[in-house]
Design an enzyme around this catalytic site. Structure first.
Site, PDB file in Angstrom:
ATOM      1  CB  ILE A 100      -1.022   0.027   1.168  1.00 50.47           C
ATOM      2  CG1 ILE A 100      -0.319  -0.013   2.518  1.00 50.47           C
ATOM      3  CG2 ILE A 100      -2.028  -1.090   1.031  1.00 50.47           C
ATOM      4  CD1 ILE A 100      -1.247   0.251   3.695  1.00 50.47           C
ATOM      5  CG  ASN A 145      13.237  -5.130   6.300  1.00 52.74           C
ATOM      6  OD1 ASN A 145      14.303  -5.059   5.694  1.00 52.74           O
ATOM      7  ND2 ASN A 145      12.184  -4.429   5.942  1.00 52.74           N
ATOM      8  CG  HIS A 159       6.690  -8.844   5.214  1.00 49.91           C
ATOM      9  ND1 HIS A 159       6.810  -8.790   6.586  1.00 49.91           N
ATOM     10  CD2 HIS A 159       7.034  -7.620   4.761  1.00 49.91           C
ATOM     11  CE1 HIS A 159       7.220  -7.575   6.950  1.00 49.91           C
ATOM     12  NE2 HIS A 159       7.364  -6.854   5.856  1.00 49.91           N
ATOM     13  CG  HIS A 175       9.434  -5.559   1.158  1.00 57.00           C
ATOM     14  ND1 HIS A 175       8.455  -4.599   1.307  1.00 57.00           N
ATOM     15  CD2 HIS A 175       9.780  -5.945   2.407  1.00 57.00           C
ATOM     16  CE1 HIS A 175       8.230  -4.408   2.599  1.00 57.00           C
ATOM     17  NE2 HIS A 175       9.031  -5.217   3.281  1.00 57.00           N
TER      18      HIS A 175
END
Length: 113
Positions: A31, A87, A100, A102
């Site tokens: 987002i 991260n 997660h 990216h």
């Protein structure tokens, strides 16, 4: 995990712009994108970060990379290049404590390492 925002996205309690889904992972548009293509790839199973990866779920990481390859090709960023980043913990820049990755591309990315 009940309060985890990514777990809520997996359960479809929070809407997202899904670009890929199978029985193990979900990928959706970030987002707050950092580049023209910025997709988050998450395991459906709640893992806090890479420190939760063990022998019983190590194959999940290979699967995530195969999904990243597919999405990179489908979005057209594979040819010129892209970045896959995760991260780990607060000082490592982790904000949401659900593992997660990216997938970022679509423009020249600056080197930081």
């Amino acid at each position: 995990m009940e309060d985890c925002i990514f777990c809520k996205i997996v359960r479809k309690e929070i809407p997202s712009q899904v670009v890929y889904e199978d029985d193990r992972v979900l990928a959706f548009k970030d987002i707050n994108p950092l580049a023209p293509v910025h997709i988050l790839i998450i395991p459906k199973e709640h893992l806090t970060n890479v420190l939760d990866i063990h022998e019983d779920n190590v194959d999940l990481i290979g699967h995530i990379h195969l999904v990243a390859n597919k999405i990179a090709r489908d979005t057209g960023i594979a040819e010129k290049g892209f970045r896959i980043v995760t991260n780990c913990n607060k000082e490592g820049g982790q904000i949401i404590f659900h593992l997660h990755y990216h997938l970022i591309g679509g423009e020249e990315l600056r080197n930081f390492a």
